[in-house]
Design a protein around this motif. Structure first.
Motif, short mmCIF file in Angstrom:
data_model
loop_
_atom_site.label_atom_id
_atom_site.label_comp_id
_atom_site.label_asym_id
_atom_site.label_seq_id
_atom_site.Cartn_x
_atom_site.Cartn_y
_atom_site.Cartn_z
N ALA A 134 4.63 11.35 -4.76
CA ALA A 134 3.61 10.44 -5.32
C ALA A 134 3.00 9.60 -4.21
CB ALA A 134 4.23 9.56 -6.39
N ILE A 135 3.86 9.02 -3.36
CA ILE A 135 3.37 8.18 -2.26
C ILE A 135 2.48 8.99 -1.32
CG2 ILE A 135 4.08 6.90 -0.19
CD1 ILE A 135 6.62 6.07 -1.80
N ARG A 136 2.95 10.18 -0.99
CA ARG A 136 2.18 11.03 -0.07
C ARG A 136 0.81 11.39 -0.65
NH1 ARG A 136 6.16 13.90 1.22
NH2 ARG A 136 5.91 15.66 -0.23
N LEU A 187 5.51 2.63 -3.95
CA LEU A 187 6.24 2.01 -2.83
C LEU A 187 7.24 0.97 -3.33
CD1 LEU A 187 3.18 1.62 -0.45
CD2 LEU A 187 5.20 3.04 0.02
N TRP A 188 6.86 0.20 -4.34
CA TRP A 188 7.76 -0.80 -4.92
C TRP A 188 8.96 -0.12 -5.58
CZ3 TRP A 188 9.81 -5.34 -5.29
CH2 TRP A 188 10.38 -5.81 -6.47
N GLU A 189 8.69 0.96 -6.33
CA GLU A 189 9.79 1.70 -6.97
C GLU A 189 10.72 2.32 -5.93
OE1 GLU A 189 10.62 2.00 -10.10
OE2 GLU A 189 8.92 0.94 -10.99
N LYS A 190 10.19 2.62 -4.75
CA LYS A 190 10.99 3.22 -3.67
C LYS A 190 11.67 2.15 -2.82
CE LYS A 190 12.02 7.08 -1.42
NZ LYS A 190 12.88 8.11 -2.00
N ASP A 191 11.49 0.86 -3.21
CA ASP A 191 12.06 -0.29 -2.49
C ASP A 191 11.46 -0.48 -1.11
OD1 ASP A 191 13.76 -1.06 -4.57
OD2 ASP A 191 15.34 0.31 -3.92
N TYR A 192 10.22 0.00 -0.91
CA TYR A 192 9.49 -0.30 0.31
C TYR A 192 8.66 -1.56 0.04
CZ TYR A 192 10.60 4.53 1.73
OH TYR A 192 11.24 5.70 2.08
N VAL A 193 9.35 -2.72 0.07
CA VAL A 193 8.74 -3.96 -0.40
C VAL A 193 7.55 -4.37 0.48
CG1 VAL A 193 9.14 -6.41 -0.88
CG2 VAL A 193 10.91 -4.71 -1.42
N GLU A 194 7.76 -4.39 1.79
CA GLU A 194 6.69 -4.82 2.69
C GLU A 194 5.47 -3.92 2.57
OE1 GLU A 194 6.56 -7.55 4.42
OE2 GLU A 194 8.57 -8.18 3.83
N GLU A 195 5.69 -2.61 2.49
CA GLU A 195 4.58 -1.67 2.36
C GLU A 195 3.85 -1.85 1.03
OE1 GLU A 195 7.59 -0.99 3.30
OE2 GLU A 195 7.57 0.16 5.16
N ALA A 196 4.63 -2.15 -0.02
CA ALA A 196 4.02 -2.40 -1.34
C ALA A 196 3.14 -3.65 -1.31
CB ALA A 196 5.10 -2.54 -2.40
N LEU A 197 3.63 -4.70 -0.60
CA LEU A 197 2.83 -5.92 -0.45
C LEU A 197 1.50 -5.62 0.24
CD1 LEU A 197 5.38 -8.68 0.68
CD2 LEU A 197 3.95 -8.72 -1.36
N ASN A 220 1.13 -7.33 -10.53
CA ASN A 220 2.13 -6.54 -9.81
C ASN A 220 2.48 -7.15 -8.46
OD1 ASN A 220 2.14 -4.84 -11.94
ND2 ASN A 220 1.49 -3.02 -10.83
N LEU A 221 1.48 -7.74 -7.80
CA LEU A 221 1.75 -8.41 -6.53
C LEU A 221 2.66 -9.62 -6.76
CD1 LEU A 221 1.32 -8.54 -3.52
CD2 LEU A 221 -0.83 -9.75 -3.91
N GLY A 222 2.43 -10.31 -7.88
CA GLY A 222 3.30 -11.43 -8.24
C GLY A 222 4.73 -10.97 -8.46
N ILE A 223 4.91 -9.81 -9.11
CA ILE A 223 6.26 -9.27 -9.35
C ILE A 223 6.97 -9.00 -8.03
CG2 ILE A 223 7.52 -7.24 -10.21
CD1 ILE A 223 5.46 -7.09 -12.49
N ILE A 224 6.25 -8.46 -7.04
CA ILE A 224 6.87 -8.18 -5.74
C ILE A 224 7.33 -9.48 -5.08
CG2 ILE A 224 6.46 -7.25 -3.42
CD1 ILE A 224 4.47 -5.29 -4.70
N TYR A 225 6.47 -10.52 -5.14
CA TYR A 225 6.88 -11.81 -4.55
C TYR A 225 8.07 -12.42 -5.31
CZ TYR A 225 3.10 -12.33 -1.16
OH TYR A 225 2.27 -12.17 -0.07
N LEU A 226 8.05 -12.27 -6.63
CA LEU A 226 9.10 -12.90 -7.44
C LEU A 226 10.42 -12.13 -7.34
CD1 LEU A 226 9.78 -15.12 -9.53
CD2 LEU A 226 9.12 -13.50 -11.31
#
Length: 556
Positions: free
Chosen positions: A421-423, A446-456, A475-481
């Motif tokens: 999916a990411i690719r 990316l978030w589901e794959k735990d690539y937090v910085e890349e998801a941000l 969704n961006l708020g969820i990553i920060y939270l």
């Protein structure tokens, strides 16, 4: 109605009797034709046609019957221009020295935009007519003007137009028969011909208001409003005065409901510019079916109009009728497949989508059909393998189709194949780096794959490209939270999502969570209560969970 004039000859052994009957019918036809040219009454038109046909039955060697019958049947929409040309050629073959036969043949060749042959026929008629060649000269001048209007006319063309127009006008002294021309611009007197010619000349030099005034004057001063309302409609369409154009075409059809050319124009204008007038457009196309010309295309257009009305049964029926007449047409197969899918007849839809893809008239178009077929496999048949194969086939056909990459990424995401999916989403981003959707979808994966910085990074870019996307803010708020534990930063994004969409249940719930972490008890209670109220409508969340969080706020 047929495109060909098929006439069975009458069997009578007495040749003189046949000749007399043929002459009698021909005379009746001439009289009815004369009345029609003067009064424009369709009863006279039909009577003239019937008598010309009877004359041909008794004597198929009379050239006049062929070219006059061709002109009337073409005007009524019963035959095509090419069929009319064939009939005029028959007249020319029967009487090579007949000026009128050459003139009529030239007229229809000119209508078919075969200018060299048309000019040759007109000039033959001029040569044969000598001092009585006023009519072919005037018709030739109009043909030259039409050529100038449709192509870039040379200085010589303008000189020829002026020469033949003026010489034809002067020769009327030797050629008294009224100018009974058989074009949509036919008239029974010289004034109509003059209005038509002057109007065309003004249009050529883009003097549109003056041309419109000429046509309005012609409507008032002649008995041939059908001709000039048609011209006013064309002129209004050219100037984007769509309502006037429709009104003029309707006035033409009031005078002659069998004017196929104007029915086509009216249907096209209504369908293109007045989508709310679906019933009226359908009525036009249904009338066109009566002519039995180009019926496949008409059924195709009717199918789309029925789809617009959400009349699934009639849309399917119309597209099937189009396909019966043109089984290998990829566009008809595609439209029928779409109609089947709207009716949730997915197996039938798959069959016709596959046929459209197999025909493949154009790679880019076929790639779009692959996307439609892939969505049926993925969303309705649960056949992920077929969906992936179809999307990939579409990408091979058109590697620049952004939507196919997004759709393929969504299938991988639904299967929780995050790497693919990411690719795939990244391929979409590479293809169109200014489209926010690819970043937003990649952010989820990316978030589901735990690539937090890349998801941000992905979500910040998505918001940069589309600041009004409430989904991305939430969704961006969820990553920060939940990813970084930064409730203060997260709350700003949740509140922005709520500002963009006041009915966003999940954003209220997340704002409540962030406020609770910051010990903003009253704010958290407000957000949770809003989430509960909205959830009664959306049913997105577990209400018991929200109420438990709300009650926990006020526990000792």
């Amino acid at each position: 109605m047929s495109e060909q004039i098929l006439i069975q000859p009458v069997v009578i052994k007495n040749e003189s009797e046949k000749t007399e009957k043929a002459k009698a019918f021909l005379e009746k036809a001439r009289i009815a034709h004369e009345k029609y040219l003067i009064k424009q009454d369709n009863k006279d038109l039909q009577e003239a046609i019937n008598n010309y046909i009877d004359a041909v039955k008794y004597d198929p060697e009379i050239p006049e019957t062929y070219y006059r019958l061709a002109s009337l049947m073409w005007e009524q929409g019963q035959i095509s221009v090419n069929a009319a040309i064939d009939q005029c050629k028959t007249a020319v073959s029967l009487a090579p020295d007949n000026m009128n036969a050459h003139m009529y043949a030239g007229f229809f060749m000119n209508m078919a935009e075969n200018y060299p042959e048309a000019m040759a026929e007109f000039k033959s008629a001029v040569k044969m007519g000598k001092l009585k060649s006023a009519r072919p000269r005037l018709v030739l001048s109009q043909a030259i003007l039409q050529k100038i209007n449709s192509q870039e006319g040379s200085f010589g063309d303008y000189l020829q137009f002026v020469y033949y127009f003026l010489s034809g006008s002067l020769m009327l002294a030797w050629d008294r028969p009224s100018l009974k021309m058989f074009y949509k611009n036919i008239s029974d007197d010289f004034s109509v011909f003059t209005f038509n010619t002057v109007g065309k000349f003004l249009e050529k030099f883009k003097l549109y208001p003056a041309a419109e005034n000429i046509y309005k004057k012609a409507v008032m001063e002649t008995c041939h409003g059908e001709i000039f309302y048609n011209k006013m409609g064309d002129l209004a369409l050219k100037n984007n005065d769509l309502e006037l154009s429709v009104d003029c075409y309707k006035k033409v059809l009031e005078s002659n409901p069998l004017n196929r050319e104007v029915l086509i124009k009216l249907a096209t204008v209504l369908q293109t510019y007045f989508p709310e007038n679906t019933e009226e457009t359908i009525d036009c196309y249904e009338k066109l079916l009566e002519f039995d010309i180009d019926t496949a295309r008409i059924y195709y257009e009717l199918g789309h109009l029925y789809l617009k009305k959400e009349d699934k049964i009639n849309s399917i029926s119309a597209f099937k009728l189009a396909l019966e007449r043109d089984e290998e047409n990829p566009f008809y197969n595609n439209s029928l497949a779409y109609a089947y899918s709207k009716a949730e007849l997915y197996d039938d839809a798959i069959e016709h989508y596959q046929k459209a893809i197999a025909i493949n008239p154009d790679d880019e178009w076929t790639a779009i059909v692959c996307q439609a077929l892939g969505s049926i496999y993925a969303e309705h048949k649960g056949n992920i393998e077929a969906a992936v194969a179809t999307y990939q086939a579409g990408i091979i056909l058109d590697p620049n189709n952004y939507e196919l990459y997004i759709a393929l990424g969504d299938v991988y995401m639904a299967q929780y194949d995050l790497e693919k999916a990411i690719r795939t989403y990244c391929d979409a981003i590479t293809l169109d780096p200014e489209n926010y959707r690819g970043y937003s979808k990649a952010g989820i994966a990316l978030w589901e794959k735990d690539y937090v910085e890349e998801a941000l990074v992905a979500y910040h870019k998505s918001i940069e490209l589309n600041p009004d996307n409430a989904f991305a803010h939430n969704n961006l708020g969820i990553i920060y939270l939940d990813g970084l534990g930064d409730a203060e930063e997260a709350l700003e994004y949740f509140e922005q999502a709520i500002e963009l969409n006041e009915s966003y249940t999940l954003a209220y719930f997340n704002a409540g969570r962030a406020s609770q972490m910051l010990d903003f008890t009253n704010d958290a209670a407000h957000y949770y209560q809003m989430a509960i109220d909205l959830n009664t409508i959306t049913n997105e969340l577990d209400e018991n969970d929200i109420r438990a969080r709300l009650h926990k706020l006020f526990e000792a």
